[in-house]
Design a protein around this motif. Structure first.
Motif, short mmCIF file in Angstrom:
data_model
loop_
_atom_site.label_atom_id
_atom_site.label_comp_id
_atom_site.label_asym_id
_atom_site.label_seq_id
_atom_site.Cartn_x
_atom_site.Cartn_y
_atom_site.Cartn_z
N TRP A 1 1.23 -1.45 0.18
CA TRP A 1 0.01 0.17 -0.17
C TRP A 1 0.89 1.27 0.36
O TRP A 1 0.60 2.43 -0.46
CB TRP A 1 -0.61 -0.09 0.91
CG TRP A 1 -1.94 -1.22 0.97
CD1 TRP A 1 -1.98 -1.67 2.74
CD2 TRP A 1 -2.74 -2.19 0.78
NE1 TRP A 1 -2.72 -2.90 2.50
CE2 TRP A 1 -2.97 -3.02 1.40
CE3 TRP A 1 -3.46 -1.66 -1.02
CZ2 TRP A 1 -4.21 -3.43 0.25
CZ3 TRP A 1 -3.87 -1.98 -1.21
CH2 TRP A 1 -4.57 -3.17 -0.78
N ALA A 2 2.16 1.17 0.13
CA ALA A 2 2.97 2.06 0.67
C ALA A 2 3.10 3.06 -0.41
O ALA A 2 2.75 4.77 -0.69
CB ALA A 2 4.37 1.93 1.15
N ASN B 1 -4.01 7.95 -3.62
CA ASN B 1 -2.96 7.53 -4.86
C ASN B 1 -3.59 7.72 -5.69
O ASN B 1 -4.53 7.88 -6.18
CB ASN B 1 -3.05 5.65 -4.05
CG ASN B 1 -4.28 5.17 -4.61
OD1 ASN B 1 -3.98 4.58 -5.17
ND2 ASN B 1 -4.69 4.82 -3.23
N PRO B 2 -2.34 7.55 -6.78
CA PRO B 2 -2.52 8.31 -8.09
C PRO B 2 -3.26 6.74 -9.04
O PRO B 2 -4.61 7.15 -9.44
CB PRO B 2 -1.44 8.20 -8.84
CG PRO B 2 -0.02 7.19 -8.13
CD PRO B 2 -0.63 7.47 -6.45
N VAL B 3 -3.61 5.81 -8.49
CA VAL B 3 -4.38 5.43 -9.18
C VAL B 3 -6.18 5.08 -8.68
O VAL B 3 -6.69 4.89 -8.91
CB VAL B 3 -3.88 3.82 -9.17
CG1 VAL B 3 -4.97 2.46 -9.58
CG2 VAL B 3 -2.23 3.51 -9.55
N ALA C 1 1.05 -5.31 -10.58
CA ALA C 1 -0.41 -5.05 -11.59
C ALA C 1 -1.10 -3.92 -11.53
O ALA C 1 -2.09 -3.66 -12.71
CB ALA C 1 -0.67 -6.22 -11.38
N THR C 2 -1.32 -3.45 -10.54
CA THR C 2 -2.13 -2.57 -10.18
C THR C 2 -1.95 -1.14 -10.53
O THR C 2 -2.78 -0.28 -10.84
CB THR C 2 -2.54 -2.65 -8.36
OG1 THR C 2 -2.39 -3.89 -8.16
CG2 THR C 2 -3.45 -0.97 -8.07
N THR C 3 -0.05 -0.60 -10.25
CA THR C 3 -0.34 0.66 -10.91
C THR C 3 0.44 0.78 -11.81
O THR C 3 1.40 1.98 -12.50
CB THR C 3 0.80 0.70 -9.45
OG1 THR C 3 2.46 0.30 -9.41
CG2 THR C 3 0.83 0.82 -8.51
#
Length: 311
Positions: free
Chosen positions: A13-14, A118-120, A195-197
């Motif tokens: 998460w950081a 967070n940008p996502v 994969a998320t970012t």
């Protein structure tokens, strides 16, 4: 001023949250966010199994956005009574070991991502307990899927599914049914992060940009007696010489570990600012394998193999 007491998640998460300096938080919903159905087969039969299941379910429900907001806003007093004992201890691979209430609460709730930070615009928006077993009153085991999605009302991406996370855990409860010991594992954390970012920890451009962000945020959050660097430039120069690391191995004198503790500088700067500094503050330090992963007797105060066995 609010000081949050202690995990969940993750570890990765950081870097999703390093842009969060001080942002206005929305109000939590009046009722808990509906979760996915979390019975895989049949409900636990015994009263103690139902009790243990309910405790675990309530803990994971508080990682679902925006249910964690009261804890961000009020600290430990925002954690409902009965979920954790006064002095819980545990381990979460690959993040670390936690030896009191404050650190445990930080892991489970302070690392649960805020979409505003967070940008996502990622957040945990549902969970599913896919496996659960409690064959005796004080011990349980679980596998939980944490479902993530974009939370950005008004955007065409709002509600877009993101890769989920899995957590495998063993739990020990006190006589009142509160968690007092836990041993959990989040597999494939680095893959989830990438994969998320769509950012890759082996990419030099990403590494350089993240170090600059970490250093900039550190200078803003860690001031006065909590200051770690004389300037952003000094921080960048020093961290650029360190191993970057992976979210599958957060322990260590590396950048990934500091990105985790940077999130926590928002809530307890006096505790976590040293962890993002030049020495690692006793947390972001190299420890030879397998010390941290197999320190059962020191962590749980019981011989290895007895903590999560039925009495």
């Amino acid at each position: 001023m609010f000081r949050l007491h202690f995990a969940l998640l993750a570890l990765a998460w950081a870097l999703l949250q390093i842009d969060l300096i001080r942002i206005p938080l929305p109000q939590a919903y009046a009722s808990p966010t509906p979760t996915k159905k979390h019975w895989k087969s049949q409900r636990p039969e015994s009263s103690y199994a139902r009790r243990n299941f309910e405790t675990i379910s309530r803990i994971y429900n508080l990682t679902v956005y925006p249910n964690q907001l009261p804890i961000f806003q009020a600290g430990g007093v925002g954690v409902p009574k009965g979920l954790f004992s006064a002095n819980p201890v545990g381990r979460v691979d690959p993040v670390g070991t936690f030896t009191d209430f404050e650190h445990s609460i930080e892991y489970f709730f302070a690392l649960s991502p805020l979409p505003e930070a967070n940008p996502v615009r990622a957040a945990i928006t549902g969970y599913q307990i896919t496996e659960f077993s409690s064959q005796c009153r004080n011990v349980a085991a679980s596998i939980v899927y944490l479902y993530c999605s974009v939370v950005n009302p008004g955007s065409p991406d709002h509600g877009k599914p993101l890769p989920p996370l899995k957590q495998v855990a063993f739990w020990r409860f006190n006589k009142c049914g509160a968690v007092k010991k836990y041993d959990a594992w989040i597999p494939n954390l680095n893959s989830w992060f990438e994969a998320t970012t769509a950012s890759y920890v082996t990419d030099p451009v990403f590494r350089n940009a993240s170090i600059e962000q970490i250093c900039g945020a550190t200078q803003m959050r860690c001031q006065g007696p909590n200051a770690q660097w004389s300037s952003v430039g000094e921080c960048v120069a020093a961290l650029s010489q360190k191993t970057y690391g992976s979210y599958d191995e957060v322990w260590g004198d590396n950048i990934v570990c500091r990105s985790i503790h940077l999130v926590l500088t928002q809530v307890r700067p006096d505790v976590h600012c040293p962890h993002v500094g030049p020495t690692g503050g006793g947390k972001c330090v190299d420890v030879a394998y397998p010390k941290n992963y197999f320190s059962d007797e020191a962590l749980y105060g019981q011989p290895t193999g007895e903590t999560f066995m039925c009495d």
